[in-house]
Scaffold this motif. Structure first.
Motif, PDB file in Angstrom:
ATOM      1  N   PRO A 153       0.780  -1.244   0.000  1.00 39.09           N
ATOM      2  CA  PRO A 153       0.000   0.000   0.000  1.00 39.09           C
ATOM      3  C   PRO A 153       0.813   1.297   0.000  1.00 39.09           C
ATOM      4  O   PRO A 153       0.370   2.274  -0.592  1.00 39.09           O
ATOM      5  CB  PRO A 153      -0.828  -0.104   1.289  1.00 39.09           C
ATOM      6  N   ASN A 154       1.970   1.319   0.632  1.00 38.74           N
ATOM      7  CA  ASN A 154       2.670   2.607   0.769  1.00 38.74           C
ATOM      8  C   ASN A 154       3.890   2.739  -0.137  1.00 38.74           C
ATOM      9  O   ASN A 154       4.709   3.644   0.022  1.00 38.74           O
ATOM     10  CB  ASN A 154       3.050   2.842   2.231  1.00 38.74           C
ATOM     11  N   LEU A 155       4.009   1.790  -1.079  1.00 38.74           N
ATOM     12  CA  LEU A 155       5.078   1.863  -2.079  1.00 38.74           C
ATOM     13  C   LEU A 155       4.469   2.078  -3.452  1.00 38.74           C
ATOM     14  O   LEU A 155       3.330   1.683  -3.708  1.00 38.74           O
ATOM     15  CB  LEU A 155       5.897   0.564  -2.098  1.00 38.74           C
ATOM     16  N   GLN A 156       5.248   2.725  -4.338  1.00 40.60           N
ATOM     17  CA  GLN A 156       4.843   2.854  -5.737  1.00 40.60           C
ATOM     18  C   GLN A 156       5.921   2.215  -6.597  1.00 40.60           C
ATOM     19  O   GLN A 156       7.050   2.733  -6.659  1.00 40.60           O
ATOM     20  CB  GLN A 156       4.677   4.331  -6.112  1.00 40.60           C
ATOM     21  N   LEU A 157       5.610   1.102  -7.220  1.00 42.09           N
ATOM     22  CA  LEU A 157       6.570   0.451  -8.114  1.00 42.09           C
ATOM     23  C   LEU A 157       6.806   1.335  -9.338  1.00 42.09           C
ATOM     24  O   LEU A 157       5.865   1.668 -10.052  1.00 42.09           O
ATOM     25  CB  LEU A 157       6.041  -0.916  -8.548  1.00 42.09           C
ATOM     26  N   ARG A 158       8.080   1.714  -9.585  1.00 36.14           N
ATOM     27  CA  ARG A 158       8.371   2.630 -10.688  1.00 36.14           C
ATOM     28  C   ARG A 158       9.200   2.010 -11.808  1.00 36.14           C
ATOM     29  O   ARG A 158       9.210   2.512 -12.917  1.00 36.14           O
ATOM     30  CB  ARG A 158       9.103   3.877 -10.144  1.00 36.14           C
ATOM     31  N   GLY A 159       9.942   0.906 -11.487  1.00 36.27           N
ATOM     32  CA  GLY A 159      10.738   0.342 -12.578  1.00 36.27           C
ATOM     33  C   GLY A 159      11.801  -0.634 -12.123  1.00 36.27           C
ATOM     34  O   GLY A 159      11.696  -1.245 -11.057  1.00 36.27           O
ATOM     35  N   LEU A 160      12.829  -0.768 -12.955  1.00 31.21           N
ATOM     36  CA  LEU A 160      13.928  -1.704 -12.710  1.00 31.21           C
ATOM     37  C   LEU A 160      15.255  -0.962 -12.637  1.00 31.21           C
ATOM     38  O   LEU A 160      15.420   0.100 -13.227  1.00 31.21           O
ATOM     39  CB  LEU A 160      14.011  -2.737 -13.843  1.00 31.21           C
ATOM     40  N   MET A 161      16.191  -1.555 -11.921  1.00 32.41           N
ATOM     41  CA  MET A 161      17.533  -0.988 -11.788  1.00 32.41           C
ATOM     42  C   MET A 161      18.548  -2.113 -11.921  1.00 32.41           C
ATOM     43  O   MET A 161      18.268  -3.258 -11.577  1.00 32.41           O
ATOM     44  CB  MET A 161      17.638  -0.323 -10.412  1.00 32.41           C
ATOM     45  N   ALA A 162      19.731  -1.796 -12.451  1.00 39.05           N
ATOM     46  CA  ALA A 162      20.813  -2.782 -12.462  1.00 39.05           C
ATOM     47  C   ALA A 162      22.167  -2.080 -12.436  1.00 39.05           C
ATOM     48  O   ALA A 162      22.291  -0.927 -12.843  1.00 39.05           O
ATOM     49  CB  ALA A 162      20.721  -3.688 -13.686  1.00 39.05           C
ATOM     50  N   ILE A 163      23.155  -2.815 -11.923  1.00 39.75           N
ATOM     51  CA  ILE A 163      24.548  -2.343 -11.889  1.00 39.75           C
ATOM     52  C   ILE A 163      25.414  -3.412 -12.532  1.00 39.75           C
ATOM     53  O   ILE A 163      25.980  -4.253 -11.848  1.00 39.75           O
ATOM     54  CB  ILE A 163      25.045  -2.144 -10.437  1.00 39.75           C
ATOM     55  N   PRO A 164      25.508  -3.443 -13.863  1.00 36.97           N
ATOM     56  CA  PRO A 164      26.341  -4.470 -14.495  1.00 36.97           C
ATOM     57  C   PRO A 164      27.815  -4.270 -14.146  1.00 36.97           C
ATOM     58  O   PRO A 164      28.225  -3.145 -13.840  1.00 36.97           O
ATOM     59  CB  PRO A 164      26.124  -4.249 -15.996  1.00 36.97           C
ATOM     60  N   ALA A 165      28.569  -5.352 -14.191  1.00 36.90           N
ATOM     61  CA  ALA A 165      30.019  -5.258 -14.000  1.00 36.90           C
ATOM     62  C   ALA A 165      30.596  -4.361 -15.103  1.00 36.90           C
ATOM     63  O   ALA A 165      30.028  -4.246 -16.184  1.00 36.90           O
ATOM     64  CB  ALA A 165      30.637  -6.639 -14.080  1.00 36.90           C
ATOM     65  N   ALA A 166      31.729  -3.734 -14.814  1.00 34.98           N
ATOM     66  CA  ALA A 166      32.362  -2.866 -15.805  1.00 34.98           C
ATOM     67  C   ALA A 166      32.813  -3.692 -17.002  1.00 34.98           C
ATOM     68  O   ALA A 166      33.517  -4.686 -16.861  1.00 34.98           O
ATOM     69  CB  ALA A 166      33.554  -2.171 -15.165  1.00 34.98           C
ATOM     70  N   LEU A 167      32.369  -3.311 -18.176  1.00 33.42           N
ATOM     71  CA  LEU A 167      32.795  -3.971 -19.412  1.00 33.42           C
ATOM     72  C   LEU A 167      33.536  -2.939 -20.247  1.00 33.42           C
ATOM     73  O   LEU A 167      33.224  -1.755 -20.201  1.00 33.42           O
ATOM     74  CB  LEU A 167      31.582  -4.517 -20.172  1.00 33.42           C
ATOM     75  N   PRO A 168      34.531  -3.376 -21.018  1.00 34.92           N
ATOM     76  CA  PRO A 168      35.445  -2.435 -21.659  1.00 34.92           C
ATOM     77  C   PRO A 168      34.880  -1.702 -22.878  1.00 34.92           C
ATOM     78  O   PRO A 168      35.322  -0.602 -23.176  1.00 34.92           O
ATOM     79  CB  PRO A 168      36.623  -3.317 -22.067  1.00 34.92           C
ATOM     80  N   ASP A 169      33.916  -2.299 -23.573  1.00 35.39           N
ATOM     81  CA  ASP A 169      33.524  -1.661 -24.834  1.00 35.39           C
ATOM     82  C   ASP A 169      32.018  -1.444 -24.919  1.00 35.39           C
ATOM     83  O   ASP A 169      31.224  -2.146 -24.290  1.00 35.39           O
ATOM     84  CB  ASP A 169      34.005  -2.504 -26.020  1.00 35.39           C
TER      85      ASP A 169
END
Ligand SMILES: *Cc1c(COP(=O)(O)O)cnc(C)c1O
Length: 227
Positions: A153-169
């Motif tokens: 009830p007291n949250l609003q789902l807004r989307g997705l998040m991610a932190i991929p590992a650092a890739l070179p290109d």
């Protein structure tokens, strides 16, 4: 503090250029300034340069800043891992949380959020195959967690998040973000206010913009290296 102003100006130009280059409409990518490990003076400078959204990872550090800057009208985003004993202070002091990967934490945030005020905006954090850290729900479990968050009830789902590992290109970065963007598009019609794909940091935001990010989380490019 002119460097922060200059950095934001240059960064805004690059965002605009990437939006154009990758067929995104102008202004469709929002900038979240990640101010962890930087002093309140830097946040004030960024705010004077037009930034309205700030991201923090460490609760005690964030609470000190929020209290110190209480007269500043900005949105605070919690973007770090969350332990159960931290949920009350997060529910009471932030407008957004990007790092939800367990229902238990979402449930506590909803229980501890003031029901008469605005809902707490939530992004569900996804662990991609290249992920360096352990945070995030598996892609295959995203829908179930999103359904559960949407029902609180007291949250609003807004989307997705991610932190991929650092890739070179750029190409391998884009391939990683594309997997998440596809899941985001698939889930979007299911939820009332699902409009945020929180991807892209200082060294991969071009790829994130190319693959549909709506909110990039930038620290180093704005504030310089962290202490
Ligand atoms: C620190 C951090 C950022 C910002 O990283 P930079 O590389 O400094 O831009 C973005 N997102 C999360 C979740 C972070 O922890």
């Amino acid at each position: 503090m002119t460097t922060i102003t200059d950095n934001i100006e240059r960064l805004s130009d690059r965002i605009l250029r990437f939006e154009r280059q990758y067929g995104r409409s102008a202004g469709s990518v929002k900038l979240l300034a990640v101010s962890k490990r930087h002093p309140v003076e830097s946040i004030i400078a960024a705010n004077e340069a037009g930034i309205q959204d700030f991201g923090e990872n460490y609760l005690q550090e964030a609470l000190n800043k929020i209290q110190h800057l209480s007269s500043m009208h900005v949105n605070w985003h919690f973007i770090g891992p969350i332990q159960s004993n931290k949920t009350k202070a997060i529910a009471e002091n932030f407008q957004w949380v990007h790092s939800i990967d367990r229902l238990k934490i979402a449930q506590r945030l909803s229980d501890q959020r003031e029901p008469s005020g605005p809902k707490l905006n939530i992004c569900v954090q996804i662990k991609l195959s290249t992920e360096a850290n352990k945070s995030g729900v598996e892609l295959g479990e995203a829908e179930a967690l999103c359904d559960s968050v949407e029902a609180l009830p007291n949250l609003q789902l807004r989307g997705l998040m991610a932190i991929p590992a650092a890739l070179p290109d750029l190409e391998s970065q884009r391939r990683t973000f594309r997997v998440l963007a596809q899941e985001y598009s698939r889930l979007k019609p299911r939820y009332a206010q699902f409009d945020t794909l929180s991807t892209g940091m200082s060294n991969d935001f071009e790829a994130a913009v190319a693959e549909g990010s709506t909110l990039i989380r930038i620290g180093t490019t704005i504030f310089g290296p962290r202490n």
